[in-house]
Design an enzyme around this catalytic site. Structure first.
Site, PDB file in Angstrom:
ATOM      1  CG  HIS A 458      -1.773   1.200   1.367  1.00  0.00           C
ATOM      2  ND1 HIS A 458      -3.100   1.210   1.012  1.00  0.00           N
ATOM      3  CD2 HIS A 458      -1.493   2.458   1.789  1.00  0.00           C
ATOM      4  CE1 HIS A 458      -3.592   2.419   1.214  1.00  0.00           C
ATOM      5  NE2 HIS A 458      -2.643   3.203   1.706  1.00  0.00           N
ATOM      6  CD  GLU A 459       1.521   3.557   3.707  1.00  0.00           C
ATOM      7  OE1 GLU A 459       1.688   4.610   3.072  1.00  0.00           O
ATOM      8  OE2 GLU A 459       0.488   3.328   4.379  1.00  0.00           O
ATOM      9  CG  HIS A 462       0.317   6.279  -0.685  1.00  0.00           C
ATOM     10  ND1 HIS A 462      -0.734   6.932  -1.282  1.00  0.00           N
ATOM     11  CD2 HIS A 462      -0.194   5.673   0.419  1.00  0.00           C
ATOM     12  CE1 HIS A 462      -1.844   6.728  -0.563  1.00  0.00           C
ATOM     13  NE2 HIS A 462      -1.541   5.967   0.476  1.00  0.00           N
ATOM     14  CG  HIS A 465       0.436   9.074  -6.879  1.00  0.00           C
ATOM     15  ND1 HIS A 465      -0.683   9.371  -6.139  1.00  0.00           N
ATOM     16  CD2 HIS A 465       0.260   9.683  -8.075  1.00  0.00           C
ATOM     17  CE1 HIS A 465      -1.503  10.120  -6.867  1.00  0.00           C
ATOM     18  NE2 HIS A 465      -0.954  10.324  -8.042  1.00  0.00           N
TER      19      HIS A 465
HETATM   20 ZN   LIG Z   1      -2.773   5.231   1.976  1.00  0.00          ZN
END
Ligand SMILES: [Zn+2]
Length: 689
Positions: A458-459, A462, A465
């Site tokens: 998940h991290e 990010h 991105h």
């Molecule tokens: Zn998040």
């Protein structure tokens, strides 16, 4: 002596010279940064030449160079490696930074120039028009159109909110640090080795034997495995009381004051409620649209949770214990049931999920999708547990990636991604330094639960991105997008952990190096929707309380309001909110997720639909789909409104069905066709009308 924060950084990739920076350097560096920014902004506001994009908006983009640089280092350290000195400075800075931000948006001469550029916006297009639009929106939403007393009151309200947000997080950290209970004698019974090891490590930090602390990565497995019901209850209740202990760190009054001031802030700006104010720039746009999505999922989730509660309560009674099923029983019996139904032993599973193996998996997926390569960097960071990699593509430098993965007392709880430096091209090509911080239990080697591995992915979503960002202006760089869009890349990346070939290749037993047995892998992936009734209910109840807090008048007693919302929802008694009010840092530590906790689910609607694009292509690493994802989403930052970016990637907006299916809350579509393939699926976005 030169302040190392203000000197030119001649380090590799312009990394902050952590070894040279002392806590005492931050205060003066912030002062210097604020002075520089004030000087630059005064010059822009007083510029005698007619206002245009370059001399106003682009100039503002570069006005806070030193402040950006110092803040990038400081706020990362304050979260990941706090000290008393850093906490004191953070308290001191909160009102100063808020006052500075107000000073900029209250600067009438400056706003007049922004308005002049806005009046001539027909001359602009692309990123310039977008950045101008966002700047003007920032000024107006900050109160630039207010006059006199109203403007002054708004400034005071914002300053007080900044102080309260900092107090909320610091109180929470204090409560989390303070409570622990030693595990003596039989207290270790039933706990797998990895839980005992982290209980010992947590105790060693405090100079005692094994303990349970309120750190999620320790208390959750403790609640899963400890057969001692009274002990589970004691730990669970302490966990639930964070921020509500009636001590100096009590957050209940802080929350009430925050909500009252937010309502006042929205009223001053002419909005019906803080939720209306907050949702305006988001994809959702209105509280009604948010409620529409959340309630659409609530009933099927509650039905699933209640059915599961019945099964768990029967197990409890079979153990000869009196009912009913209590919140401190859920995880324990759920784990037992998982073992019985899916035969997944978390402790055995973890042996195949070492941190290093899962890092290898997350990097390999990024390589296959986007051609990124990761080389360990030998540099001094702010803590010996933090590690750095250089990220390259076809030999070109892309970013520096820092991973700081282990729980420690000086780190706030949870997991997050931030940038010490964001990507931008204006004023010279600036490549990002991106940080992932987690709170995994330290071990030798560190072994992750499957849930931890999801957090890791998940991290890292990010982080991609940020690292793949390719825009001109810092204002729209990387994760500077609508709050209910920002979780799309992160939640989407979790899907690759579920691609069988990824774990087949990377999940290797840490001692023997043998791959995860095929039947274990199958059972793991089949269990993907296990206990989603519980997970969805604990999430949705938090999101609905958040929304209720910010719609209409502020509640005088947030705890009472929380109770009313949960009663109206007929909250299952054995499940509590994922984050109850006194420790709901997402919505009270700052404005970030206030009336915005729903956004994880809003993003999930999109991530479920976005991953279906790869499934439809027949290859989870399909190069053309990955290229579209990078072009329209991962590299695009906030260069266009989120709904435009998503539509460019997918050709249309998504519906809610892939999410319900992904969580196992609807019957699978016939023939295994994901509902997302239906182009005419009515979407939740219709609610925005
Ligand atoms: Zn998040």
């Amino acid at each position: 002596m030169t302040n190392p924060l203000l000197a030119n950084w001649t380090t590799p990739f312009g990394m902050p010279p952590f070894a040279d920076i002392a806590d005492a350097d931050f205060g003066p560096a912030f002062e210097a940064g604020l002075d520089e920014a004030r000087g630059n902004i005064a010059r822009i506001a007083a510029d005698p030449t007619p206002a245009d994009f370059a001399n106003t908006i682009a100039a503002l983009e570069l006005a806070e160079g030193t402040l950006d640089r110092v803040s990038g280092v400081f706020y990362n350290l304050a979260g990941a490696d706090s000290t008393d000195a850093r906490e004191a400075l953070q308290r001191d800075l909160a009102p100063k930074m808020s006052a500075f931000a107000s000073e900029v948006t209250n600067n009438k001469a400056l706003f007049a120039r922004v308005e002049a550029v806005w009046a001539a916006r027909d001359l602009l297009a692309g990123q310039e028009l977008r950045v101008l639009t966002l700047y003007r929106q920032m000024f107006v939403r900050s109160g630039a159109l207010l006059q006199g007393d109203q403007a002054a009151r708004l400034t005071a309200v914002k300053a007080r909110l900044a102080v309260l947000g900092t107090a909320f997080s610091q109180n929470l950290l204090a409560d989390e640090r303070e409570w622990f209970t030693e595990l003596t004698g039989d207290d270790l019974a039933g706990l797998p080795d990895f839980v005992v090891a982290s209980a010992l490590a947590a105790g060693a930090e405090k100079g005692v034997g094994p303990v349970v602390t309120l750190n999620r990565s320790l208390i959750v497995p403790f609640l899963q495995f400890s057969p001692r019901r009274a002990l589970r209850r004691r730990a669970y209740e302490a966990w639930g009381l964070r921020g509500a202990n009636g001590n100096v760190a009590d957050n209940r009054g802080v929350a009430a004051e925050i909500l009252a001031l937010r309502a006042e802030r929205a009223a001053l700006l002419g909005y019906a409620s803080f939720a209306d104010y907050k949702l305006e720039p988001e994809m959702a746009k209105t509280p009604a649209a948010v409620r529409g999505l959340l309630m659409r999922v609530w009933e099927p989730a509650k039905a699933r949770a209640l059915a599961d509660a019945g099964v768990l309560e029967a197990m409890l009674r079979a153990d000869g214990l009196p009912g009913p099923l209590e919140p401190w029983d859920w995880r324990y019996y759920s784990e037992k049931r998982r073992l019985a139904e899916h035969d997944l032993d978390e402790a055995v599973l973890k042996s195949y999920l070492s941190l290093d193996a899962m890092l290898g998996a997350q990097f390999d997926c990024a390589n296959r999708l986007f051609g990124l390569e990761f080389q360990p960097l030998n540099v001094t960071l702010y803590h010996p547990d933090a590690r750095a990699w250089e990220v390259t593509r076809r030999g070109e430098h892309v970013a520096v990636f820092i991973g700081d993965y282990f729980a420690r007392g000086a780190k706030r709880s949870g997991a997050w991604c931030s940038a010490m430096r964001s990507q931008r091209k204006l004023g010279g090509d600036q490549r990002p330094i991106v940080v992932n911080v987690c709170n995994f239990a330290k071990g030798d080697p560190a072994l992750l639960s499957y849930d931890d591995a999801r957090t890791l992915f998940h991290e890292f979503g990010h982080a991609l991105h940020q690292m793949l960002s390719d825009v001109t202006y810092g204002f729209i760089s990387g994760t500077s997008v609508a709050r209910d869009f920002v979780e799309l890349p992160s939640q989407l990346y979790e899907h690759w952990l579920e691609v069988p070939e990824v774990l087949e290749k990377h999940a290797k037993h840490w001692q023997t190096g043998s791959p995860m047995p095929a039947d274990m892998l199958k059972r793991l992936l089949d269990a993907g929707t296990y206990d989603q009734g519980f997970a969805t209910v604990e999430f949705l109840s938090s999101a609905l309380v958040d929304l209720a807090f910010h719609e209409g008048a502020a509640p005088a007693d947030p705890m009472q309001k929380q109770g009313e919302v949960l009663d109206a929802l007929e909250m299952p008694r054995a499940i509590r909110m994922r984050h109850a009010t006194p420790h709901f840092a997402h919505i009270f530590s700052g404005d970030g997720y206030s009336s915005g906790y729903y956004s994880y689910m809003w993003s999930e609607v999109m991530d479920a639909d976005a991953f279906a694009a790869f499934e439809e292509a027949g290859d989870p690493f399909d190069p053309p789909t990955a290229a579209l994802l990078e072009k329209h989403i991962l590299s695009a930052g906030g260069s266009e409104p989120a709904e435009v970016l998503y539509t460019r990637f997918r050709g249309r907006m998504p519906g809610v069905e892939p999410l319900l299916k992904g969580r196992g809350l609807v019957e699978a579509a016939e023939g295994g066709q994901p509902p997302s393939r239906k182009r005419d699926t009515p979407g939740i976005f219709e609610d925005r009308k």
